[in-house]
Design a protein around this motif. Structure first.
Motif, PDB file in Angstrom:
ATOM      1  N   SER A   7     -12.528  13.026   6.066  1.00 61.32           N
ATOM      2  CA  SER A   7     -11.742  12.777   4.858  1.00 61.32           C
ATOM      3  C   SER A   7     -11.526  11.294   4.615  1.00 61.32           C
ATOM      4  O   SER A   7     -10.535  10.897   3.999  1.00 61.32           O
ATOM      5  CB  SER A   7     -10.389  13.482   4.965  1.00 61.32           C
ATOM      6  N   GLY A   8     -12.420  10.475   5.099  1.00 68.50           N
ATOM      7  CA  GLY A   8     -12.293   9.035   4.905  1.00 68.50           C
ATOM      8  C   GLY A   8     -11.377   8.364   5.894  1.00 68.50           C
ATOM      9  O   GLY A   8     -10.907   7.257   5.646  1.00 68.50           O
ATOM     10  N   THR A   9     -11.116   9.010   7.020  1.00 68.99           N
ATOM     11  CA  THR A   9     -10.251   8.412   8.028  1.00 68.99           C
ATOM     12  C   THR A   9     -10.827   7.118   8.565  1.00 68.99           C
ATOM     13  O   THR A   9     -10.124   6.114   8.712  1.00 68.99           O
ATOM     14  CB  THR A   9     -10.018   9.398   9.193  1.00 68.99           C
ATOM     15  N   TYR A  55      -7.090  13.101  -0.074  1.00 69.17           N
ATOM     16  CA  TYR A  55      -6.101  12.454  -0.928  1.00 69.17           C
ATOM     17  C   TYR A  55      -4.864  12.036  -0.138  1.00 69.17           C
ATOM     18  O   TYR A  55      -4.215  11.039  -0.470  1.00 69.17           O
ATOM     19  CB  TYR A  55      -5.715  13.388  -2.074  1.00 69.17           C
ATOM     20  N   LEU A  56      -4.531  12.796   0.905  1.00 68.85           N
ATOM     21  CA  LEU A  56      -3.407  12.417   1.758  1.00 68.85           C
ATOM     22  C   LEU A  56      -3.711  11.141   2.526  1.00 68.85           C
ATOM     23  O   LEU A  56      -2.894  10.217   2.569  1.00 68.85           O
ATOM     24  CB  LEU A  56      -3.090  13.556   2.735  1.00 68.85           C
ATOM     25  N   ILE A  57      -4.887  11.079   3.133  1.00 72.80           N
ATOM     26  CA  ILE A  57      -5.277   9.891   3.888  1.00 72.80           C
ATOM     27  C   ILE A  57      -5.428   8.699   2.954  1.00 72.80           C
ATOM     28  O   ILE A  57      -4.977   7.581   3.254  1.00 72.80           O
ATOM     29  CB  ILE A  57      -6.573  10.162   4.664  1.00 72.80           C
ATOM     30  N   ASP A  58      -6.055   8.923   1.811  1.00 68.97           N
ATOM     31  CA  ASP A  58      -6.244   7.845   0.846  1.00 68.97           C
ATOM     32  C   ASP A  58      -4.903   7.354   0.306  1.00 68.97           C
ATOM     33  O   ASP A  58      -4.712   6.155   0.088  1.00 68.97           O
ATOM     34  CB  ASP A  58      -7.129   8.344  -0.292  1.00 68.97           C
ATOM     35  N   GLY A  59      -3.969   8.283   0.098  1.00 68.40           N
ATOM     36  CA  GLY A  59      -2.654   7.902  -0.398  1.00 68.40           C
ATOM     37  C   GLY A  59      -1.868   7.073   0.599  1.00 68.40           C
ATOM     38  O   GLY A  59      -1.208   6.089   0.229  1.00 68.40           O
ATOM     39  N   VAL A  60      -1.918   7.456   1.869  1.00 67.73           N
ATOM     40  CA  VAL A  60      -1.230   6.672   2.900  1.00 67.73           C
ATOM     41  C   VAL A  60      -1.884   5.303   3.030  1.00 67.73           C
ATOM     42  O   VAL A  60      -1.196   4.287   3.226  1.00 67.73           O
ATOM     43  CB  VAL A  60      -1.236   7.429   4.245  1.00 67.73           C
ATOM     44  N   ARG A  61      -3.202   5.253   2.916  1.00 69.85           N
ATOM     45  CA  ARG A  61      -3.893   3.950   2.975  1.00 69.85           C
ATOM     46  C   ARG A  61      -3.408   3.040   1.839  1.00 69.85           C
ATOM     47  O   ARG A  61      -3.172   1.853   2.043  1.00 69.85           O
ATOM     48  CB  ARG A  61      -5.402   4.158   2.905  1.00 69.85           C
ATOM     49  N   TRP A  62      -3.260   3.618   0.649  1.00 67.08           N
ATOM     50  CA  TRP A  62      -2.728   2.841  -0.466  1.00 67.08           C
ATOM     51  C   TRP A  62      -1.301   2.382  -0.171  1.00 67.08           C
ATOM     52  O   TRP A  62      -0.930   1.231  -0.437  1.00 67.08           O
ATOM     53  CB  TRP A  62      -2.754   3.686  -1.739  1.00 67.08           C
ATOM     54  N   GLY A  63      -0.479   3.265   0.392  1.00 68.65           N
ATOM     55  CA  GLY A  63       0.901   2.913   0.676  1.00 68.65           C
ATOM     56  C   GLY A  63       1.041   1.847   1.746  1.00 68.65           C
ATOM     57  O   GLY A  63       1.959   1.030   1.699  1.00 68.65           O
ATOM     58  N   VAL A  64       0.106   1.847   2.713  1.00 65.83           N
ATOM     59  CA  VAL A  64       0.221   0.914   3.838  1.00 65.83           C
ATOM     60  C   VAL A  64      -0.454  -0.418   3.544  1.00 65.83           C
ATOM     61  O   VAL A  64       0.125  -1.493   3.773  1.00 65.83           O
ATOM     62  CB  VAL A  64      -0.364   1.540   5.123  1.00 65.83           C
ATOM     63  N   ASP A 120      -9.424   4.740  -2.474  1.00 63.46           N
ATOM     64  CA  ASP A 120     -10.662   5.169  -3.116  1.00 63.46           C
ATOM     65  C   ASP A 120     -10.414   5.953  -4.386  1.00 63.46           C
ATOM     66  O   ASP A 120     -11.327   6.143  -5.187  1.00 63.46           O
ATOM     67  CB  ASP A 120     -11.482   6.043  -2.144  1.00 63.46           C
ATOM     68  N   SER A 121      -9.204   6.457  -4.574  1.00 63.32           N
ATOM     69  CA  SER A 121      -8.874   7.247  -5.764  1.00 63.32           C
ATOM     70  C   SER A 121      -7.495   6.844  -6.267  1.00 63.32           C
ATOM     71  O   SER A 121      -6.701   6.278  -5.499  1.00 63.32           O
ATOM     72  CB  SER A 121      -8.911   8.746  -5.441  1.00 63.32           C
TER      73      SER A 121
END
Length: 269
Positions: free
Chosen positions: A198-200, A222-231, A236-237
């Protein structure tokens, strides 16, 4: 109407919540993992640290930047969320599975708790475990890598949503599985691939077209991508799209868990 009929599972509606029972179930689920913290909290932290160390040593120096940030910084949020969802799933699935195999699931089903209250009680334990793990890893990222969250509230929202989604999936798996072999199969062939693919450890922009499309059908992405955005502030989305997809998946999983509890599926002989 008698008290027993009044508190029959599924009979109550909004505004008639058994708050004491819900609180008791939530406390039980939290104390379950807190009492064995070396297994449920310390071990995941060590595993996350090993993942980060190994990937940094093996790939980091040669990989260069990913989406404008160092490779180690890029994968750190993914490892955080991967650890959160694995622990949230393990908390609810193991609780229900152990209760079923030991024959004491009746102790949870007999009290005057509705199906919705049962779902919320189990979710509380899984989300709490995931949140504690996330906070601990987040502190380590700040202390060791100097990563200060770009959008802390956004990161928190995705962590809570990820914990809730996988906790609900853990409820479904715990109810469905009748043997520990079946639970192991669900973990190894469904949960682990969802987390790893999942893009981890990579940006999905690097995937071939077919895999790129498939990945975007996976709510965990989307969960992993969202946390990446938050951190670290990159994704990617669009974060709002990711939150909407993850929220819809969480609500669907919770509804399915509510339906299973309401029917007593594989819980009542």
């Amino acid at each position: 109407m008698s008290d027993t009929q009044n508190f029959a599972p599924g009979a109550r509606r909004f505004g008639r919540v058994n708050w004491l029972g819900l609180q008791t179930l939530a406390q039980r689920e939290i104390l379950r993992f807190a009492n064995v913290w070396t297994q449920t909290l310390l071990a995941p932290l060590v595993t996350a640290g090993l993942f980060l160390l190994i990937f940094t040593i093996a790939i980091g120096p040669r990989r260069g930047d990913v989406m404008g940030v160092p490779f180690t910084t890029f994968i750190a949020p993914g490892i955080l969320m991967m650890t959160v969802i694995q622990n949230a799933f393990a908390n609810t699935s193991s609780s229900i599975m152990i209760s079923k195999t030991q024959g004491n699931i009746v102790d949870t089903l007999m009290p005057p708790l509705s199906a919705g209250e049962l779902v919320l009680g189990y979710l509380a334990g899984g989300v709490a475990r995931g949140l504690v793990v996330a906070v601990a890893i987040g502190i380590a990222l700040v202390a060791v890598l100097g990563i200060v969250p770009a959008h802390p509230l956004g990161a928190l929202a995705f962590v809570l949503l990820g914990g809730a989604f996988l906790s609900a999936l853990g409820i479904l798996a715990g109810i469905y599985a009748q043997k520990f072999d079946q639970m192991a199969a669900i973990t190894n062939f469904i949960v682990t691939p969802l987390a790893f693919l999942s893009g981890t450890f990579y940006s999905v922009e690097a995937l071939p077209s077919g895999l790129y499309q498939v990945t975007h059908l996976n709510p965990v992405f989307y969960l992993i991508d969202g946390v990446r955005w938050g951190v670290i502030g990159v994704s990617d989305s669009p974060p709002l799209l990711g939150f909407a997809v993850a929220l819809a998946a969480t609500l669907a999983a919770c509804l399915a868990a509510w339906h299973m509890f309401r029917r007593g599926y594989r819980l009542k002989s």
